[in-house]
Design a protein around this motif. Structure first.
Motif, mmCIF file in Angstrom:
data_model
loop_
_atom_site.group_PDB
_atom_site.id
_atom_site.type_symbol
_atom_site.label_atom_id
_atom_site.label_comp_id
_atom_site.label_asym_id
_atom_site.label_seq_id
_atom_site.Cartn_x
_atom_site.Cartn_y
_atom_site.Cartn_z
ATOM 1 N N ASN A 129 0.855 -1.198 0.000
ATOM 2 C CA ASN A 129 0.000 0.000 0.000
ATOM 3 C C ASN A 129 0.886 1.241 0.000
ATOM 4 O O ASN A 129 2.118 1.142 0.061
ATOM 5 C CB ASN A 129 -0.957 -0.011 1.208
ATOM 6 C CG ASN A 129 -0.209 -0.085 2.531
ATOM 7 O OD1 ASN A 129 0.540 0.827 2.870
ATOM 8 N ND2 ASN A 129 -0.382 -1.176 3.254
ATOM 9 N N GLY A 130 0.258 2.413 -0.027
ATOM 10 C CA GLY A 130 1.016 3.655 -0.138
ATOM 11 C C GLY A 130 1.770 4.021 1.135
ATOM 12 O O GLY A 130 2.894 4.527 1.072
ATOM 13 N N LEU A 131 1.156 3.778 2.288
ATOM 14 C CA LEU A 131 1.872 4.068 3.540
ATOM 15 C C LEU A 131 3.111 3.188 3.639
ATOM 16 O O LEU A 131 4.196 3.668 3.961
ATOM 17 C CB LEU A 131 0.949 3.844 4.754
ATOM 18 C CG LEU A 131 1.642 3.901 6.127
ATOM 19 C CD1 LEU A 131 2.358 5.235 6.350
ATOM 20 C CD2 LEU A 131 0.633 3.662 7.258
ATOM 21 N N TYR B 127 -2.333 14.272 4.035
ATOM 22 C CA TYR B 127 -2.979 13.144 4.686
ATOM 23 C C TYR B 127 -1.998 12.588 5.720
ATOM 24 O O TYR B 127 -0.790 12.593 5.490
ATOM 25 C CB TYR B 127 -3.363 12.084 3.651
ATOM 26 C CG TYR B 127 -4.046 10.910 4.280
ATOM 27 C CD1 TYR B 127 -5.205 11.098 5.028
ATOM 28 C CD2 TYR B 127 -3.531 9.634 4.170
ATOM 29 C CE1 TYR B 127 -5.827 10.033 5.646
ATOM 30 C CE2 TYR B 127 -4.147 8.558 4.790
ATOM 31 C CZ TYR B 127 -5.292 8.766 5.525
ATOM 32 O OH TYR B 127 -5.899 7.716 6.139
ATOM 33 N N ALA C 150 -0.874 9.886 6.562
ATOM 34 C CA ALA C 150 0.065 8.809 6.213
ATOM 35 C C ALA C 150 1.461 9.325 5.898
ATOM 36 O O ALA C 150 2.454 8.667 6.219
ATOM 37 C CB ALA C 150 -0.478 8.002 5.024
ATOM 38 N N VAL D 218 4.593 16.417 -1.123
ATOM 39 C CA VAL D 218 3.329 15.709 -1.362
ATOM 40 C C VAL D 218 2.557 16.469 -2.440
ATOM 41 O O VAL D 218 2.318 17.671 -2.299
ATOM 42 C CB VAL D 218 2.471 15.643 -0.074
ATOM 43 C CG1 VAL D 218 1.194 14.845 -0.318
ATOM 44 C CG2 VAL D 218 3.259 15.052 1.084
ATOM 45 N N ASP E 22 5.687 11.973 -2.067
ATOM 46 C CA ASP E 22 4.472 11.218 -1.766
ATOM 47 C C ASP E 22 3.568 11.433 -2.972
ATOM 48 O O ASP E 22 2.911 12.469 -3.110
ATOM 49 C CB ASP E 22 3.836 11.731 -0.474
ATOM 50 C CG ASP E 22 2.543 10.989 -0.145
ATOM 51 O OD1 ASP E 22 1.972 10.351 -1.055
ATOM 52 O OD2 ASP E 22 2.097 11.061 1.019
ATOM 53 N N ALA F 67 0.998 9.609 -3.882
ATOM 54 C CA ALA F 67 -0.236 8.835 -3.729
ATOM 55 C C ALA F 67 -1.404 9.440 -4.510
ATOM 56 O O ALA F 67 -2.268 8.730 -5.009
ATOM 57 C CB ALA F 67 -0.603 8.729 -2.255
ATOM 58 N N GLN F 68 -1.431 10.776 -4.638
ATOM 59 C CA GLN F 68 -2.596 11.430 -5.244
ATOM 60 C C GLN F 68 -2.319 11.953 -6.646
ATOM 61 O O GLN F 68 -3.177 12.598 -7.227
ATOM 62 C CB GLN F 68 -3.051 12.593 -4.341
ATOM 63 C CG GLN F 68 -3.404 12.128 -2.924
ATOM 64 C CD GLN F 68 -4.108 13.185 -2.116
ATOM 65 O OE1 GLN F 68 -4.342 14.300 -2.570
ATOM 66 N NE2 GLN F 68 -4.471 12.832 -0.886
ATOM 67 N N SER G 243 0.356 5.098 -4.248
ATOM 68 C CA SER G 243 -0.756 4.346 -3.662
ATOM 69 C C SER G 243 -1.773 4.009 -4.750
ATOM 70 O O SER G 243 -2.085 4.838 -5.601
ATOM 71 C CB SER G 243 -1.459 5.175 -2.584
ATOM 72 O OG SER G 243 -2.690 4.551 -2.229
ATOM 73 N N TYR H 228 -4.729 2.651 -3.625
ATOM 74 C CA TYR H 228 -5.953 2.563 -2.817
ATOM 75 C C TYR H 228 -7.135 2.772 -3.777
ATOM 76 O O TYR H 228 -7.037 3.574 -4.707
ATOM 77 C CB TYR H 228 -5.882 3.664 -1.745
ATOM 78 C CG TYR H 228 -7.039 3.686 -0.782
ATOM 79 C CD1 TYR H 228 -7.107 2.774 0.262
ATOM 80 C CD2 TYR H 228 -8.049 4.630 -0.920
ATOM 81 C CE1 TYR H 228 -8.177 2.801 1.147
ATOM 82 C CE2 TYR H 228 -9.123 4.661 -0.040
ATOM 83 C CZ TYR H 228 -9.186 3.739 0.990
ATOM 84 O OH TYR H 228 -10.235 3.765 1.860
ATOM 85 N N LYS I 240 -8.004 6.181 -5.336
ATOM 86 C CA LYS I 240 -6.972 7.006 -5.979
ATOM 87 C C LYS I 240 -7.199 7.038 -7.500
ATOM 88 O O LYS I 240 -7.995 6.280 -8.030
ATOM 89 C CB LYS I 240 -5.582 6.466 -5.629
ATOM 90 C CG LYS I 240 -5.293 6.469 -4.129
ATOM 91 C CD LYS I 240 -5.045 7.860 -3.570
ATOM 92 C CE LYS I 240 -5.301 7.970 -2.093
ATOM 93 N NZ LYS I 240 -4.205 7.616 -1.202
ATOM 94 N N TYR J 105 -8.660 17.534 4.267
ATOM 95 C CA TYR J 105 -8.974 16.685 5.408
ATOM 96 C C TYR J 105 -9.385 17.613 6.530
ATOM 97 O O TYR J 105 -8.827 18.703 6.669
ATOM 98 C CB TYR J 105 -7.756 15.846 5.788
ATOM 99 C CG TYR J 105 -7.339 14.953 4.625
ATOM 100 C CD1 TYR J 105 -7.955 13.718 4.417
ATOM 101 C CD2 TYR J 105 -6.386 15.382 3.713
ATOM 102 C CE1 TYR J 105 -7.597 12.918 3.343
ATOM 103 C CE2 TYR J 105 -6.039 14.592 2.634
ATOM 104 C CZ TYR J 105 -6.642 13.368 2.445
ATOM 105 O OH TYR J 105 -6.304 12.605 1.365
HETATM 106 C C1 LIG Z 1 -3.706 7.621 0.225
HETATM 107 C C2 LIG Z 1 -2.514 8.344 0.677
HETATM 108 C C3 LIG Z 1 -1.437 7.704 1.315
HETATM 109 C C4 LIG Z 1 -1.494 6.289 1.780
HETATM 110 O O1 LIG Z 1 -1.774 5.354 0.824
HETATM 111 P P1 LIG Z 1 -2.499 3.992 1.241
HETATM 112 O O2 LIG Z 1 -2.375 3.161 0.020
HETATM 113 O O3 LIG Z 1 -3.891 4.312 1.596
HETATM 114 O O4 LIG Z 1 -1.719 3.428 2.391
HETATM 115 C C5 LIG Z 1 -0.322 8.456 1.610
HETATM 116 N N1 LIG Z 1 -0.254 9.759 1.327
HETATM 117 C C6 LIG Z 1 -1.257 10.413 0.732
HETATM 118 C C7 LIG Z 1 -1.101 11.858 0.420
HETATM 119 C C8 LIG Z 1 -2.428 9.729 0.400
HETATM 120 O O5 LIG Z 1 -3.431 10.394 -0.173
#
Ligand SMILES: *Cc1c(COP(=O)(O)O)cnc(C)c1O
Length: 377
Positions: A62-64, A93, A95, A138, A164, A166-167, A194, A196, A199, A321
């Motif tokens: 996963n992303g974390l 976020y 994480a 990020v 980061d 993830a987004q 990520s 998830y 996403k 958030y």
């Molecule tokens: C979703 C997210 C993560 C974590 O990813 P997961 O796959 O949910 O663990 C980390 N950083 C940001 C900015 C995110 O949006």
């Protein structure tokens, strides 16, 4: 209250156009008999590497975990040690911050720019100390957080840059990365992805990846994600099990092919909102080349009244958030510490942000109708 006519997100609908490819990918894995690692994960890694312009990709759980493994990898390699500092945007976020503290490192939060919601590059250098080892940037909501300032500060102080991502899969920077590319996830030394389900490219469960230009780091991450083992029954680190599931790898590899189109569609909807929403009570995000709008976030002073109004008029919404990381109970000891007490912009953004529907569940006509509803607020 009216039924929600314009849902915020419906993942079944998001995946509907991909059903044939998803079914084929899942069936291929099931029939292969290989359910951990193997060709599907490797194919995914190659594909993501090409997309991000990086030599090394490791599929993870996963992303974390992707971010944790990068930092733990640097610690194992002696690049960082317990108590060293990592600069992280306050407006993110949780994480992003969890990954830093999990590795025994100290997150040093830097406030956001009101204009971009991302880390304010002009505040970064003030937060650098002799213990700083890295900057985590990020790309919040899919907006690229990269530029000359971040690169210069990192170079001057010998810091690693971790993205980061993830987004922001598929997002493009206007400014070159450290290795010459423009795609997010390949701009800095290492990046966490990520997949998830919500996403921009979502798996059918949890999935993530580490991308890096550094072979040593990639090897460390791969071992750490596999019990700390670099060959069978030989554990060089006290590692974890953070491997990527091949079913998710096959599904995500297939969906990666549509990331660019997804980004364009989201940018299209963002453009509609930005031209049609004219209510002065609503502060709109700036449209930018390369922004992939994971979320379309507006800011409004009276959020309570605005969201009640949206619900009453059948418009789905969310908040990304409401509580910033430094206000979470788990980080209670951060408050009052240097660079963690005065995060005014982050706190104001957290009070005012509202995310509007921006996935393929929302049509152009829907976005126009939603804009008109918002203009009447
Ligand atoms: C979703 C997210 C993560 C974590 O990813 P997961 O796959 O949910 O663990 C980390 N950083 C940001 C900015 C995110 O949006």
């Amino acid at each position: 209250m009216e039924a929600i006519k314009y849902p915020f997100l419906d993942l079944g609908k998001v995946n509907e156009p991909y059903m044939d490819g998803i079914r084929e990918a899942v069936e291929r894995v099931v029939c292969s008999g290989r359910y951990i690692g193997g060709a599907e994960v490797e194919a995914f890694e190659r594909r993501l590497g090409e997309m991000a312009g990086v030599a090394y990709v490791v599929g993870v759980s996963n992303g974390l975990d992707a971010l944790r493994l990068i930092l733990r990898g640097y610690v194992e390699l002696g690049v960082m040690k317990a108590g060293d500092e990592v600069i992280v945007p306050a407006n993110t976020y949780v994480a992003s911050v969890l990954a830093v503290s999990d590795a025994g490192l100290v997150p040093v939060l830097v406030d956001a720019s009101e204009e971009t919601s991302n880390i304010d590059p002009l505040l970064i250098e003030d937060a650098v100390t002799e213990r700083t080892r890295a900057i985590m940037t990020v790309h919040l909501y899919g907006r690229v957080s990269w530029g000359g300032e971040i690169k210069d500060i990192a170079r001057r102080h010998g810091l690693k840059i971790i993205e980061d991502n993830a987004q922001a899969i598929g997002a493009m920077s206007a400014c070159r990365g450290l290795y010459g590319g423009y795609a997010t996830g390949g701009l800095g030394d290492a990046a966490g992805f990520s997949f998830y389900p919500t996403k921009n490219v979502g798996a059918l469960g949890d999935a993530g990846a580490v991308a890096t230009h550094d072979k040593e780091l990639a090897d460390a991450v791969m071992a750490l994600a596999n019990y700390g083992s670099n060959r069978r029954y030989h554990n060089i680190y006290q590692g974890f099990n953070c491997r990527m599931d091949p079913i998710q790898a096959a599904v995500v590899a297939y969906k990666l092919g549509f990331a660019t189109r997804e980004g364009e569609e989201r940018r299209g909807l963002a453009g509609i909102y930005c031209t049609h929403i004219t209510n002065p009570k609503i502060r709109l995000p700036r449209l930018e080349e390369g922004h992939v709008f994971h979320q379309f976030v507006v800011h409004v002073e009276d959020r309570e009244a605005f969201t009640r109004y949206l619900s009453a008029n059948g418009v789905g919404w969310d908040v990304h958030y409401a509580v910033p990381p430094h206000r979470q109970p788990c980080y209670a000891d951060m408050l009052g510490k240097r660079y963690s007490g005065v995060l005014e912009v982050t706190e104001r953004l957290a009070r005012r942000c509202v995310s509007l529907p921006i996935t393929r569940c929302t049509s152009v006509e829907d976005a126009i109708a939603i804009s008109e509803i918002i203009n009447a607020f």
